[in-house]
Design a protein around this motif. Structure first.
Motif, PDB file in Angstrom:
ATOM      1  N   UNK A  67     -15.903  15.404   2.652  1.00  0.00           N
ATOM      2  CA  UNK A  67     -15.241  14.396   1.964  1.00  0.00           C
ATOM      3  C   UNK A  67     -16.722  12.763   2.051  1.00  0.00           C
ATOM      4  N   UNK A  68     -17.001  12.037   1.051  1.00  0.00           N
ATOM      5  CA  UNK A  68     -18.296  11.450   1.476  1.00  0.00           C
ATOM      6  C   UNK A  68     -17.634   9.579   1.972  1.00  0.00           C
ATOM      7  N   UNK A  69     -16.748   9.671   1.081  1.00  0.00           N
ATOM      8  CA  UNK A  69     -15.837   8.284   1.113  1.00  0.00           C
ATOM      9  C   UNK A  69     -15.343   7.899   2.184  1.00  0.00           C
ATOM     10  N   UNK A 124     -17.868  -0.944   3.395  1.00  0.00           N
ATOM     11  CA  UNK A 124     -18.502   0.512   5.205  1.00  0.00           C
ATOM     12  C   UNK A 124     -17.645  -0.014   6.628  1.00  0.00           C
ATOM     13  N   UNK A 125     -16.346   0.601   6.160  1.00  0.00           N
ATOM     14  CA  UNK A 125     -15.252  -0.351   7.231  1.00  0.00           C
ATOM     15  C   UNK A 125     -15.883   0.337   8.190  1.00  0.00           C
ATOM     16  N   UNK A 126     -15.834  -0.098   9.566  1.00  0.00           N
ATOM     17  CA  UNK A 126     -16.527  -0.206  11.040  1.00  0.00           C
ATOM     18  C   UNK A 126     -15.502   1.262  11.629  1.00  0.00           C
ATOM     19  N   UNK A 127     -14.327   1.095  10.450  1.00  0.00           N
ATOM     20  CA  UNK A 127     -13.681   2.758  11.436  1.00  0.00           C
ATOM     21  C   UNK A 127     -12.459   3.222  10.257  1.00  0.00           C
ATOM     22  N   UNK A 128     -12.259   4.030   9.567  1.00  0.00           N
ATOM     23  CA  UNK A 128     -11.430   4.199   7.968  1.00  0.00           C
ATOM     24  C   UNK A 128     -10.694   5.553   8.738  1.00  0.00           C
ATOM     25  N   UNK A 129     -10.936   6.288   6.992  1.00  0.00           N
ATOM     26  CA  UNK A 129      -9.870   7.671   7.093  1.00  0.00           C
ATOM     27  C   UNK A 129     -11.304   8.238   5.681  1.00  0.00           C
ATOM     28  N   UNK A 130     -11.906   9.357   5.838  1.00  0.00           N
ATOM     29  CA  UNK A 130     -12.317   9.975   4.812  1.00  0.00           C
ATOM     30  C   UNK A 130     -11.445  10.111   3.455  1.00  0.00           C
ATOM     31  N   UNK A 131     -12.203   9.978   2.198  1.00  0.00           N
ATOM     32  CA  UNK A 131     -11.970  10.408   1.057  1.00  0.00           C
ATOM     33  C   UNK A 131     -11.806  11.754   0.534  1.00  0.00           C
ATOM     34  N   UNK A 132     -11.615  11.973  -0.036  1.00  0.00           N
ATOM     35  CA  UNK A 132     -12.069  13.752  -1.492  1.00  0.00           C
ATOM     36  C   UNK A 132     -11.687  12.637  -2.755  1.00  0.00           C
ATOM     37  N   UNK A 133     -13.316  12.681  -2.331  1.00  0.00           N
ATOM     38  CA  UNK A 133     -13.501  11.990  -4.296  1.00  0.00           C
ATOM     39  C   UNK A 133     -13.791  13.352  -4.396  1.00  0.00           C
ATOM     40  N   UNK A 134     -13.131  13.597  -6.459  1.00  0.00           N
ATOM     41  CA  UNK A 134     -13.921  15.156  -7.232  1.00  0.00           C
ATOM     42  C   UNK A 134     -15.025  15.844  -6.777  1.00  0.00           C
ATOM     43  N   UNK A 135     -16.140  14.694  -6.760  1.00  0.00           N
ATOM     44  CA  UNK A 135     -17.565  15.555  -7.100  1.00  0.00           C
ATOM     45  C   UNK A 135     -17.877  15.780  -5.144  1.00  0.00           C
TER      46      UNK A 135
END
Length: 679
Positions: A535-537, A517-528
């Motif tokens: 995007x959730x991750x 759980x990073x303090x800042x980051x980039x959202x990632x598209x998963x298949x689900x």
């Protein structure tokens, strides 16, 4: 004193624009060759440091790395700035204000120049005097650093942003995220009106005033009131003043002034904890906020960001509750918001909160005032959320008329008297489910006010929606597109081979990189995620730069899809997201020339009956229809979002109505229902 310019292995990787493990491979594989990797010049604990000049020579001899400007850029990555934080920052400011390079100048010349720029020793003379025995070396280094950074201002900004690698613990432990800074800046701009007069009320300064300056229109003239320097200010206070001097010098539309008497319409921005007061003790912070509010003139305001357990949550002691209650009783807190976790970078599990403190409300007793309460804890502070929240703040400051004319996205309204009297959390949140919350009070009057306002907002937003007009005209025979174009279906594999659509592979992220759980980051598209459309991750910026530097981010309008299982695709309207394999990206070269629209492409993929993506038939539009369809779909999407917001408002009204009637203290006097506006 001998000073050496050194690079760690991580510094070398950043300089070479490669991942950190690559440098370790270079080091091991070059042993026994004609160009072995340089030996460490110094070892501190288990960490090796290398002479920067030797590393640059090795890069030139081997041709390794992806940076053609090794020599020029090395200064920006070496240890000199980190090890001499205050003296290097002082030299950078001196160079900016003096407006000339340091080449050929001795220590005495530099100190004379510093005395001329800072005769009262407010912000840089002492730092240079303390480094006088190696000042010439540092000055030569700063010249290289300015060249490598393309200016003194970017060099100073880089030095300050590198705070986690520096030894400046007071700065590193109080840094907040860029999104939180942007939220404060936008609220301050809404509060300022036309005066554009700001003051950094944070102890020893913060990044807030700099974020605010970046948020200003380039042509907008603004005034920044510098903090008063008295006695023997701390290194953090002097550093804050250096940054302000640099900021004003590099921006012609900004004026830096000393404290003025009178009651200018100043907007103060303040952050707690701060570099000058890194404590998170609620009583100490509340005393500071109390002092700030008491010193505000009638036309002045402030935006304060602090931990949620100080501004929002149930107080840990009666004394803390008493101090917060006395601040609220002044009647100047106009809005309070709970922010998501992760925005205090040193302690990412600490949730922050926001108070917007407005000018005095003349002629309106406390009992009739309302406070805008917002719970943003489950939202990402993206550009849209920040913009909508700031717009809500601006509307809430206008007066009660705005409560009926503006469709608030985040506001829950509460009587100021109810909020002041609350003994628990001002806003309900996941961590405060057992606390007494002002907006969940059992007060019948309170519930009625909320219900009336919610209905007003709902009806206002319905009437504000424009009529949806999309007109179709049958074409004459001579206007019809060619037979070939009307066939319009081309296998996706052919479109990719022709270059009409670019296929971009996804990145194989490890579960560990996405589970953190990073303090800042980039959202990632998963298949689900494709089925839900969001995007959730999240992958941290650090992991993305170090372990996945080849990852390609989406652009707004890209299509993200998967062929595994049931073919699924969605348009990424926002962009700047990563994709986790088996998700891939489809990027259309040009919609108008190719006749391929992202929305049509998504529909064709979702309708596909097999997983061989190369054989998916993709339909094309006549070229002259691309732009009109794109415009119409944009209008439909806006209406869809407005309808979704209206559904959410209806759910809230339904819950409020049920809870009010179940109490048995009220009844519906008019059972007929009139739907105003369009649904």
């Amino acid at each position: 004193m001998q000073v050496q310019e050194l690079l760690s292995l991580s510094d070398i990787a950043r300089l070479a624009q490669v991942q950190r493990p690559v440098v370790t491979v270079w080091r091991s594989r070059s042993r026994g060759t004609e160009t072995p990797f340089p030996e460490p010049a110094r070892t501190v604990g288990s960490q090796d440091f290398f002479d920067a000049a030797e590393i640059v020579s090795w890069f030139k001899a081997t041709g390794r790395g992806n940076n053609p400007e090794f020599d020029a850029d090395a200064a920006a990555f070496s240890n000199i700035a980190r090890d001499n934080f205050h003296s290097v920052s002082a030299l950078l400011v001196l160079r900016q204000l003096w407006d000339r390079p340091f080449k050929g100048l001795g220590s005495e010349d530099l100190l004379d120049a510093a005395d001329g720029i800072d005769p009262d020793d407010e912000f840089l003379y002492s730092e240079l005097e303390a480094a006088s025995d190696h000042l010439e070396f540092l000055a030569a280094y700063v010249d290289k650093l300015v060249d490598a950074s393309y200016g003194a201002l970017p060099a100073l900004q880089s030095l300050v942003s590198d705070r986690f690698r520096a030894t400046e613990t007071a700065i590193s432990r109080t840094a907040i995220s860029a999104q939180a800074r942007q939220l404060v800046a936008r609220c301050a701009l809404e509060l300022s009106g036309v005066e554009m007069y700001f003051h950094e009320a944070t102890h020893a300064g913060s990044d807030l005033i700099h974020e605010l300056a970046r948020s200003l229109d380039e042509s907008a003239a603004a005034v920044i009131q510098q903090p008063a320097v008295t006695g023997s200010p701390s290194p953090e206070v002097r550093m804050a003043l250096r940054r302000l001097k640099m900021l004003a010098s590099a921006n012609e539309s900004l004026s830096l002034v000393k404290t003025r008497p009178g009651n200018q319409q100043v907007v103060h921005v303040a952050q707690f904890p701060s570099p000058g007061m890194p404590t998170t003790d609620p009583e100490t912070i509340l005393h500071e906020i109390d002092d700030l509010v008491l010193e505000l003139g009638p036309a002045q305001g402030a935006v304060v960001i602090a931990p949620a357990d100080v501004l929002i949550d149930a107080m840990p002691s009666k004394k803390s509750a008493s101090i917060r209650g006395s601040i609220l009783r002044m009647g100047r807190v106009r809005a309070a918001a709970r922010l998501p976790q992760g925005h205090l970078l040193y302690k990412p599990r600490t949730a922050m909160a926001l108070w917007v403190i407005g000018p005095e409300a003349k002629g309106l007793p406390l009992a009739e005032r309302r406070i805008m309460l917002s719970n943003l804890s489950d939202l990402e502070l993206d550009e849209q959320v920040i913009d909508d929240f700031a717009t809500d703040i601006g509307a809430s400051l206008i007066g009660d008329d705005a409560l009926r004319s503006h469709a608030f996205r985040f506001a829950q309204w509460a009587r100021a008297s109810v909020v002041v009297a609350s003994t628990g959390s001002l806003i309900p949140g996941k961590r405060n489910t057992n606390a007494s919350a002002a907006v969940d009070s059992s007060s019948l009057a309170k519930r009625q006010v909320q219900l009336e306002l919610a209905l007003d907002h709902l009806n206002s937003s319905a009437k504000d929606r424009p009529e949806l007009k999309i007109e179709l005209r049958p074409r004459n025979i001579d206007e019809l597109p060619s037979r070939d174009h009307r066939k319009g279906a081309t296998p996706l594999g052919d479109l990719v081979s022709q270059g009409t659509i670019r296929l971009i592979s996804g990145t194989r992220f490890t579960s560990q990189a996405l589970d953190s759980v990073p303090s800042e980051g980039i959202k990632v598209w998963n298949a689900a995620d494709l089925r839900e459309g969001l995007p959730t991750s999240v992958v941290s910026y650090f992991d993305l730069a170090q372990a996945y530097d080849q990852a390609v981010l989406t652009k707004a309008g890209d299509v993200v899809f998967t062929a595994h299982g049931k073919p699924t695709a969605v348009v990424d309207h926002q962009g700047s997201h990563a994709v986790n394999y088996p998700v891939r990206i489809l990027r259309i070269d040009s919609q108008e020339s190719s006749g391929i629209m992202a929305e049509v492409l998504v529909k064709d993929i979702n309708d596909a009956q097999h997983s061989n993506w190369r054989r998916w038939d993709i339909r094309r539009l006549p070229q002259d229809m691309v732009a009109p369809l794109e415009s119409s779909l944009r209008i439909i999407e806006e209406e869809r979002l407005a309808a979704a917001q209206r559904i959410g408002q209806l759910d809230i009204i339904s819950e409020q109505l049920i809870s009010t009637l179940l109490s048995g203290e009220a009844e519906i006097i008019n059972p007929s229902i009139c739907t105003e506006g369009r649904p």
